[in-house]
Design a protein around this motif. Structure first.
Motif, PDB file in Angstrom:
ATOM      1  N   CYS A 207       0.856  -1.458   0.088  1.00  0.00           N
ATOM      2  CA  CYS A 207      -0.184   0.333  -0.546  1.00  0.00           C
ATOM      3  C   CYS A 207       0.460   0.779   0.463  1.00  0.00           C
ATOM      4  CB  CYS A 207      -1.074   0.272   1.823  1.00  0.00           C
ATOM      5  SG  CYS A 207      -2.274  -1.086   0.713  1.00  0.00           S
ATOM      6  N   ARG A 237      -5.137   2.313  -9.268  1.00  0.00           N
ATOM      7  CA  ARG A 237      -6.441   2.554  -8.784  1.00  0.00           C
ATOM      8  C   ARG A 237      -6.310   1.781  -7.868  1.00  0.00           C
ATOM      9  NH1 ARG A 237      -5.975  -0.759 -12.976  1.00  0.00           N
ATOM     10  NH2 ARG A 237      -6.915  -2.846 -13.357  1.00  0.00           N
ATOM     11  N   THR A 238      -6.537   0.998  -6.823  1.00  0.00           N
ATOM     12  CA  THR A 238      -6.778   0.309  -5.558  1.00  0.00           C
ATOM     13  C   THR A 238      -8.395  -0.186  -4.888  1.00  0.00           C
ATOM     14  OG1 THR A 238      -5.917  -0.830  -3.488  1.00  0.00           O
ATOM     15  CG2 THR A 238      -6.301   1.820  -4.045  1.00  0.00           C
ATOM     16  N   TRP A 239      -8.184  -1.297  -4.950  1.00  0.00           N
ATOM     17  CA  TRP A 239      -9.576  -1.864  -4.119  1.00  0.00           C
ATOM     18  C   TRP A 239      -9.334  -3.469  -3.744  1.00  0.00           C
ATOM     19  CZ3 TRP A 239      -7.470  -2.391  -9.641  1.00  0.00           C
ATOM     20  CH2 TRP A 239      -7.456  -4.337  -9.416  1.00  0.00           C
ATOM     21  N   SER A 244     -13.731  -2.818  -4.209  1.00  0.00           N
ATOM     22  CA  SER A 244     -13.854  -0.871  -4.090  1.00  0.00           C
ATOM     23  C   SER A 244     -12.643  -0.439  -3.526  1.00  0.00           C
ATOM     24  CB  SER A 244     -15.390  -0.393  -3.157  1.00  0.00           C
ATOM     25  OG  SER A 244     -15.345   0.834  -2.980  1.00  0.00           O
ATOM     26  N   TRP A 245     -12.548   0.669  -3.528  1.00  0.00           N
ATOM     27  CA  TRP A 245     -11.690   1.697  -3.092  1.00  0.00           C
ATOM     28  C   TRP A 245     -11.045   1.551  -1.503  1.00  0.00           C
ATOM     29  CZ3 TRP A 245     -12.280   5.868  -0.622  1.00  0.00           C
ATOM     30  CH2 TRP A 245     -12.990   6.361  -0.433  1.00  0.00           C
ATOM     31  N   SER A 248     -10.384  -1.510   0.529  1.00  0.00           N
ATOM     32  CA  SER A 248      -8.614  -1.183   0.124  1.00  0.00           C
ATOM     33  C   SER A 248      -8.076  -0.778   1.377  1.00  0.00           C
ATOM     34  CB  SER A 248      -8.335  -0.751  -1.159  1.00  0.00           C
ATOM     35  OG  SER A 248      -6.941  -0.988  -0.983  1.00  0.00           O
ATOM     36  N   GLY A 251      -6.422   2.242   0.811  1.00  0.00           N
ATOM     37  CA  GLY A 251      -7.519   3.702   0.741  1.00  0.00           C
ATOM     38  C   GLY A 251      -7.212   5.168   2.319  1.00  0.00           C
TER      39      GLY A 251
END
Length: 256
Positions: A207, A237-239, A244-245, A248, A251
């Motif tokens: 992360c 992007r991340t999830w 969904s972010w 994650s 976030g």
């Protein structure tokens, strides 16, 4: 007789004089040498290091794979029709682009975890038109390993055919279909409490890397509750588990 005594006495006096000079020279202290003091500073104060953000993906040197025994199922698949020739062609293309596999071949050529439920083959070479898409993601995987962001991992899936992707419930525009994604697992399938600590710490490192350098690599990062991780190079992007972010771990700002 009297002359001889005087001569002997003279010789004796001469001997004492010579011996006295020699003794004086031996005990005379040496004059200490003066060592000039240096006017230059021998040490300089250390300059504090500041973190550097990677603005452009670096040029990477890809290590060759450490060979491991392949499963019998892979050996059997490799001996069928032209599979060996296809594998050789694919790997030769990647090698020319400095993107060699860093895990055993059979891991990179796994089709998907749901191949049996979908009545599909366990291994598959991607079609040549999507080979190029694998290059930046393979380089990213190597960079993460080289920098100590991730430990040795097991790749569980990379390319996924449109049919298998649909059967397995993947998104229609999945990066796996484009051969631009790699799924890998951190730690064993049945982790111990010690493994759980390694998995959590690795997720935090991933992360932090994504937050600081993900844009430069155009990196997509999926972090799931298990030790399963998804990376691709088709968008920053991340999830998480809900895709969904918001779910994650990445976030929120990860402290150093």
């Amino acid at each position: 007789m009297k002359f001889i005594s005087l001569g002997s006495f003279s010789i004796f006096l001469s001997f004492l004089a010579l011996n006295g000079c020699t003794s004086e020279q031996m005990v005379k202290p040496a004059t200490p040498k003066t060592i000039p003091k240096s006017t230059s500073t021998l040490t300089t104060p250390a300059t504090p290091l500041t973190p550097q953000i990677i603005e452009q993906p670096p040029t990477l040197t890809i290590e060759k794979t450490i060979r491991q025994p392949a499963p019998e199922t892979y050996t059997a698949w490799l001996s069928q029709v032209d599979h060996q020739q296809l594998v050789n062609s694919y790997k030769a293309f990647l090698s020319r682009n400095q993107a060699d596999f860093i895990v055993p071949d059979y891991q990179m050529l796994r089709s998907a975890r749901d191949w049996q439920q979908c009545n599909y083959t366990e291994y598959e070479v991607p079609p040549a038109e999507v080979w190029q898409n694998a290059v930046p993601t393979l380089k990213l995987l190597h960079y993460l390993r080289q920098q100590g962001i991730i430990p040795n991992v097991e790749v569980t899936s990379s390319y996924r055919s449109p049919f298998l992707n649909k059967c397995a419930g993947g998104a229609r525009t999945s990066s796996h279909v484009k051969n631009a994604a790699i799924d890998f697992r951190i730690g064993p399938e049945q982790p111990t409490p010690e493994d759980e600590i390694l998995i959590h710490n690795t997720k935090m490192k991933l992360c932090r890397f994504w937050q600081q350098n993900g844009k430069a690599f155009n990196m997509g990062l999926g972090v799931y509750e298990s030790g399963q991780i998804h990376i691709d190079t088709l968008g920053y992007r991340t999830w998480g588990y809900s895709h969904s972010w918001r779910s994650s771990l990445c976030g929120e700002i990860i402290p150093e």
